[in-house]
Write a protein that holds these residues in place. Sequence first.
Motif, PDB file in Angstrom:
ATOM      1  N   ALA A 148       0.849  -1.162   0.115  1.00 43.40           N
ATOM      2  CA  ALA A 148       0.088   0.292  -0.031  1.00 43.40           C
ATOM      3  C   ALA A 148       0.796   1.292   0.052  1.00 43.40           C
ATOM      4  N   PHE A 149       2.116   1.097   0.540  1.00 45.09           N
ATOM      5  CA  PHE A 149       3.047   2.296   0.560  1.00 45.09           C
ATOM      6  C   PHE A 149       4.083   2.247  -0.442  1.00 45.09           C
ATOM      7  N   GLY A 150       3.862   1.270  -1.548  1.00 45.69           N
ATOM      8  CA  GLY A 150       4.723   1.192  -2.670  1.00 45.69           C
ATOM      9  C   GLY A 150       5.993   0.305  -2.442  1.00 45.69           C
ATOM     10  N   ALA A 151       5.972  -0.024  -1.295  1.00 44.72           N
ATOM     11  CA  ALA A 151       7.498  -0.915  -0.750  1.00 44.72           C
ATOM     12  C   ALA A 151       7.741  -1.876  -1.329  1.00 44.72           C
ATOM     13  N   GLN A 152       6.891  -2.609  -2.153  1.00 44.92           N
ATOM     14  CA  GLN A 152       7.216  -3.735  -2.963  1.00 44.92           C
ATOM     15  C   GLN A 152       7.411  -3.693  -4.394  1.00 44.92           C
ATOM     16  N   HIS A 153       7.283  -2.259  -4.899  1.00 48.12           N
ATOM     17  CA  HIS A 153       7.578  -1.872  -6.114  1.00 48.12           C
ATOM     18  C   HIS A 153       9.262  -2.022  -6.358  1.00 48.12           C
ATOM     19  N   PRO A 154       9.724  -2.899  -7.109  1.00 48.72           N
ATOM     20  CA  PRO A 154      11.088  -3.110  -7.402  1.00 48.72           C
ATOM     21  C   PRO A 154      11.781  -1.687  -7.313  1.00 48.72           C
ATOM     22  N   VAL A 155      11.683  -0.768  -7.912  1.00 45.18           N
ATOM     23  CA  VAL A 155      12.377   0.254  -7.999  1.00 45.18           C
ATOM     24  C   VAL A 155      12.441   0.990  -6.671  1.00 45.18           C
ATOM     25  N   ASP A 214       6.534  -1.180  12.510  1.00 47.87           N
ATOM     26  CA  ASP A 214       6.257  -0.086  13.055  1.00 47.87           C
ATOM     27  C   ASP A 214       6.378   1.099  12.206  1.00 47.87           C
ATOM     28  N   VAL A 215       7.227   1.117  11.043  1.00 51.05           N
ATOM     29  CA  VAL A 215       7.313   2.172  10.152  1.00 51.05           C
ATOM     30  C   VAL A 215       6.086   2.345   9.280  1.00 51.05           C
ATOM     31  N   TYR A 216       5.654   1.238   8.750  1.00 51.02           N
ATOM     32  CA  TYR A 216       4.401   1.212   7.989  1.00 51.02           C
ATOM     33  C   TYR A 216       3.195   1.726   8.951  1.00 51.02           C
ATOM     34  N   MET A 217       3.364   1.361  10.351  1.00 52.59           N
ATOM     35  CA  MET A 217       2.324   1.891  11.144  1.00 52.59           C
ATOM     36  C   MET A 217       2.231   3.463  11.387  1.00 52.59           C
ATOM     37  N   ARG A 218       3.452   3.917  11.379  1.00 60.03           N
ATOM     38  CA  ARG A 218       3.461   5.581  11.309  1.00 60.03           C
ATOM     39  C   ARG A 218       3.023   6.118  10.136  1.00 60.03           C
ATOM     40  N   LEU A 219       3.469   5.599   8.963  1.00 57.34           N
ATOM     41  CA  LEU A 219       2.638   6.081   7.606  1.00 57.34           C
ATOM     42  C   LEU A 219       1.283   5.828   7.409  1.00 57.34           C
ATOM     43  N   LEU A 220       0.794   4.671   8.119  1.00 57.56           N
ATOM     44  CA  LEU A 220      -0.628   4.598   8.175  1.00 57.56           C
ATOM     45  C   LEU A 220      -1.360   5.796   9.054  1.00 57.56           C
ATOM     46  N   ALA A 221      -0.612   5.977  10.283  1.00 56.41           N
ATOM     47  CA  ALA A 221      -1.062   7.251  11.108  1.00 56.41           C
ATOM     48  C   ALA A 221      -1.202   8.410  10.260  1.00 56.41           C
ATOM     49  N   LEU A 222      -0.254   8.544   9.665  1.00 52.41           N
ATOM     50  CA  LEU A 222      -0.246   9.830   8.811  1.00 52.41           C
ATOM     51  C   LEU A 222      -1.414  10.052   7.601  1.00 52.41           C
ATOM     52  N   ASP A 223      -1.426   8.795   6.990  1.00 57.15           N
ATOM     53  CA  ASP A 223      -2.450   8.872   5.935  1.00 57.15           C
ATOM     54  C   ASP A 223      -3.893   8.880   6.834  1.00 57.15           C
ATOM     55  N   ARG A 224      -4.281   8.400   8.077  1.00 60.44           N
ATOM     56  CA  ARG A 224      -5.415   9.042   8.470  1.00 60.44           C
ATOM     57  C   ARG A 224      -5.650  10.374   8.926  1.00 60.44           C
ATOM     58  N   ARG A 225      -4.236  10.698   9.528  1.00 61.08           N
ATOM     59  CA  ARG A 225      -4.307  12.080   9.756  1.00 61.08           C
ATOM     60  C   ARG A 225      -4.622  13.223   8.614  1.00 61.08           C
ATOM     61  N   PHE A 226      -4.038  12.785   7.626  1.00 62.31           N
ATOM     62  CA  PHE A 226      -4.194  13.783   6.520  1.00 62.31           C
ATOM     63  C   PHE A 226      -5.462  13.280   5.300  1.00 62.31           C
ATOM     64  N   GLN A 227      -5.677  12.031   5.870  1.00 60.78           N
ATOM     65  CA  GLN A 227      -6.753  11.584   4.773  1.00 60.78           C
ATOM     66  C   GLN A 227      -6.366  11.629   3.410  1.00 60.78           C
ATOM     67  N   VAL A 228      -5.083  11.135   3.085  1.00 61.92           N
ATOM     68  CA  VAL A 228      -4.413  11.084   1.911  1.00 61.92           C
ATOM     69  C   VAL A 228      -5.353  10.159   0.689  1.00 61.92           C
ATOM     70  N   ALA A 229      -5.648   8.981   1.234  1.00 66.38           N
ATOM     71  CA  ALA A 229      -6.434   7.847   0.465  1.00 66.38           C
ATOM     72  C   ALA A 229      -7.640   8.212   0.132  1.00 66.38           C
ATOM     73  N   ASP A 230      -8.262   8.826   1.352  1.00 65.52           N
ATOM     74  CA  ASP A 230      -9.683   9.420   1.018  1.00 65.52           C
ATOM     75  C   ASP A 230      -9.625  10.537  -0.201  1.00 65.52           C
ATOM     76  N   ARG A 231      -8.859  11.296   0.110  1.00 64.21           N
ATOM     77  CA  ARG A 231      -8.773  12.462  -0.880  1.00 64.21           C
ATOM     78  C   ARG A 231      -8.364  11.906  -2.418  1.00 64.21           C
ATOM     79  N   LEU A 232      -7.692  10.962  -2.494  1.00 66.87           N
ATOM     80  CA  LEU A 232      -7.341  10.468  -3.916  1.00 66.87           C
ATOM     81  C   LEU A 232      -8.761   9.714  -4.513  1.00 66.87           C
ATOM     82  N   ASP A 233      -9.322   9.050  -3.486  1.00 68.96           N
ATOM     83  CA  ASP A 233     -10.565   8.268  -4.115  1.00 68.96           C
ATOM     84  C   ASP A 233     -11.539   9.262  -4.273  1.00 68.96           C
TER      85      ASP A 233
END
Length: 450
Positions: free
Chosen positions: A270-277, A290-309
Amino acid sequence: MTLVGPHLHDLAVSRLRRSYAALPQGEQVRLAKGTTNLFRQRQNLAGGLDVSGLRGVVSLDIEAATVDVQGMCTYEDLVAATLPHGLVPCVVPQLRTITVGGAVSGLGIESTSFRRGLPHETVLEMDVFTGAGEVVTTRPGEELFDTFPNSYGSLGYATRLRLLLERVPGRVSLRHLDVDDPGLLAKTIGLVVETGEHDGVRVDGLDGVSFAPDRHRLTLATWSDEAGPTSDYTGQQVYYRSVAERDRDLLTMHDYLWRWDTDWFWCSRAFGAQHPVLRRLWPRRWRRSDVYMRLLALDRRFQVADRLDRRAGRPQRERVIQDVEVPLEGLPEFLTWFDAEVGMRPVWLCPLVTSRDWPTYPLEPGRCYVNVGFWGTVHVGPTAPEAPRNRAVETKVLELGGHKSLYSDAFYDRETFDRLYGGDHLAAVKRRHDPDDRLPTLYDKAVLRR
């Protein structure tokens, strides 16, 4: 890792007591910690108990294969102390930063759970800091001990736990079995659980991934001293993909224990970490849950995925992040229902058998259940805030005689919740150890998110 020793542990407990005494009378007690592996959004409260000195290993008895560990110690740090001596906890939850106290009060699980149960089943004793501000030492068979699992801090917090350890070799040999039918999947799991082997080879760890309705992969792990090159899934390769692509594998014990953490099972995509490049540019030290958890918290805070949807005109998302236990015989029905009603893949499968009854999470002793873990989002439209898919999961699991873990959102009414999670018993024990209601109830924490 350096052991903290009994003296420093006692100082940390004293600091904890002082922080409790400093709280205003009547103020609700909670931990002062900035990290979590919970997916329940909670109210932000100021203050809290000082647990900063309770993050280490107190002592290790190599001969007896036991360890005294502080409640806020992560399994990553615990394994770092025990594995060099050929010892590991009997059940090591999948994510590095899960704490020992958290796994016991909140029910961790892993591939050894089909033979060792849940983490609290190999705890020999523990010290609990109660809502009354007292440290109570309790052991299996005592009321506080037996009620503590799945209490999520409503009875207090473990400051010290003595765990039984398991002796292990340095490597783990894996076999990945392809199963195309959910009925055959359940039958195969049942035979391995009953016999402890498959095709005459001992099985020490058992879990699996359901990739599609007609493709399920069971992973049979055998503790081993097998020679040869081992796989490394902390680099460009992704572990869950290897489950689908390989029939056999060999890992170090260390890498096996943390095989799911590097990519948060499959959720790092979901964060692009599996994209080869992008993966080449993503530092290894940041490829962890724990890094992904912090990224998820940022997504919730700024509603990044919801805005893109919204920008793309996609329906509103519902987060469907749950772990449920269904009886083995109900697994085929649940997976078929899940495909039709939720439609999320992959899902994780982890069998477990408990040795005895635990009042706040009453699974039938000796009966095989399968933990089904699914973590993602579903586009459901304007009903998303009402959580229709999550509510449907709760109903189906209840229908099958299963249980749902409480680390994520729950929607049960009070009566149903108390019936499922030993509410009357828990309330009685809480009155004895928290007479002034300084701690929130389990329902407050799990459903009302207080």
